[in-house]
Design an enzyme around this catalytic site. Structure first.
Site, PDB file in Angstrom:
ATOM      1  N   ARG A   1      15.698  60.847   1.362  1.00  0.00           N
ATOM      2  CA  ARG A   1      15.761  62.174   1.973  1.00  0.00           C
ATOM      3  C   ARG A   1      16.738  62.184   3.149  1.00  0.00           C
ATOM      4  O   ARG A   1      17.491  63.144   3.352  1.00  0.00           O
ATOM      5  CB  ARG A   1      14.356  62.568   2.439  1.00  0.00           C
ATOM      6  CG  ARG A   1      14.248  63.925   3.124  1.00  0.00           C
ATOM      7  CD  ARG A   1      12.783  64.172   3.513  1.00  0.00           C
ATOM      8  NE  ARG A   1      12.599  65.352   4.322  1.00  0.00           N
ATOM      9  CZ  ARG A   1      12.414  66.578   3.839  1.00  0.00           C
ATOM     10  NH1 ARG A   1      12.397  66.766   2.530  1.00  0.00           N
ATOM     11  NH2 ARG A   1      12.242  67.605   4.649  1.00  0.00           N
TER      12      ARG A   1
ATOM     13  N   HIS B   1      19.872  64.675   3.705  1.00  0.00           N
ATOM     14  CA  HIS B   1      19.969  65.531   4.887  1.00  0.00           C
ATOM     15  C   HIS B   1      21.203  65.204   5.710  1.00  0.00           C
ATOM     16  O   HIS B   1      21.745  66.091   6.397  1.00  0.00           O
ATOM     17  CB  HIS B   1      18.705  65.399   5.737  1.00  0.00           C
ATOM     18  CG  HIS B   1      17.557  66.184   5.202  1.00  0.00           C
ATOM     19  ND1 HIS B   1      16.667  66.870   5.996  1.00  0.00           N
ATOM     20  CD2 HIS B   1      17.146  66.418   3.924  1.00  0.00           C
ATOM     21  CE1 HIS B   1      15.765  67.492   5.252  1.00  0.00           C
ATOM     22  NE2 HIS B   1      16.034  67.211   3.978  1.00  0.00           N
TER      23      HIS B   1
ATOM     24  N   ASN C   1      14.147  68.584  10.029  1.00  0.00           N
ATOM     25  CA  ASN C   1      14.148  67.122  10.070  1.00  0.00           C
ATOM     26  C   ASN C   1      13.011  66.503  10.865  1.00  0.00           C
ATOM     27  O   ASN C   1      12.622  65.357  10.615  1.00  0.00           O
ATOM     28  CB  ASN C   1      15.481  66.621  10.635  1.00  0.00           C
ATOM     29  CG  ASN C   1      16.637  66.858   9.690  1.00  0.00           C
ATOM     30  OD1 ASN C   1      16.455  66.915   8.471  1.00  0.00           O
ATOM     31  ND2 ASN C   1      17.839  67.010  10.231  1.00  0.00           N
TER      32      ASN C   1
ATOM     33  N   HIS D   1      12.315  64.732  -5.690  1.00  0.00           N
ATOM     34  CA  HIS D   1      10.951  65.098  -5.278  1.00  0.00           C
ATOM     35  C   HIS D   1       9.891  64.345  -6.070  1.00  0.00           C
ATOM     36  O   HIS D   1       8.698  64.553  -5.850  1.00  0.00           O
ATOM     37  CB  HIS D   1      10.742  66.606  -5.440  1.00  0.00           C
ATOM     38  CG  HIS D   1      11.419  67.419  -4.383  1.00  0.00           C
ATOM     39  ND1 HIS D   1      11.452  68.795  -4.405  1.00  0.00           N
ATOM     40  CD2 HIS D   1      12.099  67.042  -3.258  1.00  0.00           C
ATOM     41  CE1 HIS D   1      12.121  69.230  -3.343  1.00  0.00           C
ATOM     42  NE2 HIS D   1      12.518  68.194  -2.637  1.00  0.00           N
TER      43      HIS D   1
END
Length: 329
Positions: A64, A68, A96, A195
């Site tokens: 992740r 990001h 975040n 996910h």
């Protein structure tokens, strides 16, 4: 087409895509540190392994974090920079904080590499290697990571919300934000499969349980049994910021196609997961991945390579940070 031919075709496709992605930025290349810091990728993998065996959930955190990072200013490790008295950095933005984790893994790898190859290996490359290693340790396909990224010197919390897709986005909104990063709708569906690992804070989806479309009801699309399970884990009115649930309840630490199976069964946790069924093309892709794990794994690897090259800094641009949390003086 036989399953054997399909596997061969899929594998050939991923090789072609990865090779073509590698040519996008000629200054990024596989084996970038083969002479300047020969053990760079080994050191990163060793640190990821140690963290993973202590807590398998860290793999999802590192994956992740790479996503990001790349979606804000490109893959320049700006997400690793700490806030200062005069600037609130990306890591402390609402998308975040507190959801990102695994910073200490990057810190440990960087410290070891600085001890043996001072000023050579960028934080951006460490993060790209760590994401790959996390996928592999979670049961996904490993892949070669073209390296040569350099680190950015700017990190602004204000840029994260406009560049990172929230869990409430519809299909057009998701498609547009991925397209702005040079990624296709097909690659968006593929990368959504991330996910399959990790967890989510209850606040990211609680409106689907208790306040759907401003009413007091739950999202009627959610599988009732799944919704009841989520309500037990995320009670209405709970203010505990640490309340989390697994994204994929049946195999939360495995990089498998359980995510797509859940989406098919109306067990997608986010609105942005369920909307993958809202068009014929994306729904067909979901069904295809649910039936063919190797196809998803191979195309996910190719999409990760491509994502890892968004707006990279190379050559003399940026810097090689000595501490991933702080820009060089």
């Amino acid at each position: 087409m036989s399953s054997q031919k399909l596997i061969i075709t899929s594998f050939s496709l991923v090789l072609v895509v990865i090779l073509s992605c590698q040519s996008v930025h000629s200054q990024l290349r596989v084996g970038f540190y083969s002479h300047s810091c020969v053990f760079a990728e080994f050191v990163v993998k060793d640190e990821v392994k140690k963290a993973f065996f202590a807590n398998p959930g860290v793999a999802a955190g590192l994956l992740r974090m790479h996503f990001h990072d790349c979606f804000v200013r490109g893959c320049d490790a700006s997400v690793l920079i700490d806030s200062t008295a005069s600037n609130t950095a990306e890591k402390d933005s609402s998308p975040n904080n507190p959801s990102l984790r695994g910073f200490e893994v990057i810190d440990n790898a960087k410290a070891r590499l600085e001890a043996v190859c001072k000023g050579v290996v960028s934080c951006a490359d460490i993060l790209a290697f760590a994401a790959r290693d996390s996928i592999e340790l979670s049961g996904g396909l490993g892949y070669d990571v073209p390296a040569g990224r350099r680190d950015g010197r700017v990190s602004l919390a204000s840029e994260a919300p406009t560049n990172l897709p929230p869990p409430t986005f519809n299909l057009d909104q998701l498609t547009q934000i991925f397209a702005a990063k040079g990624l296709t709708r097909e690659e968006m569906v593929t990368l959504s499969g991330a996910h399959t690992v990790g967890r989510s804070h209850c606040t990211s989806f609680s409106d689907r349980l208790y306040n759907f479309n401003g009413t007091s009801s739950q999202d009627p699309i959610l599988d009732p049994t799944y919704a009841a399970q989520l309500k037990q884990q995320c009670p209405q009115g709970s203010t505990n910021p640490n309340s989390v649930v697994p994204m994929n309840p049946y195999s939360p630490v495995l990089a498998d196609t359980g995510y797509y199976i859940d989406v098919q069964a109306n067990r997608g946790l986010f609105t942005s997961d369920h909307i993958l069924l809202s068009s014929t093309a994306t729904a067909n892709q979901v069904h295809q991945y649910a039936r063919n794990p190797f196809l998803w794994s191979s195309q996910f690897a190719a999409a990760m390579v491509k994502m890892g090259q968004i707006k990279v800094l190379t050559g003399s641009a940026g810097e090689i940070r000595s501490n991933c949390r702080v820009i060089n003086n």
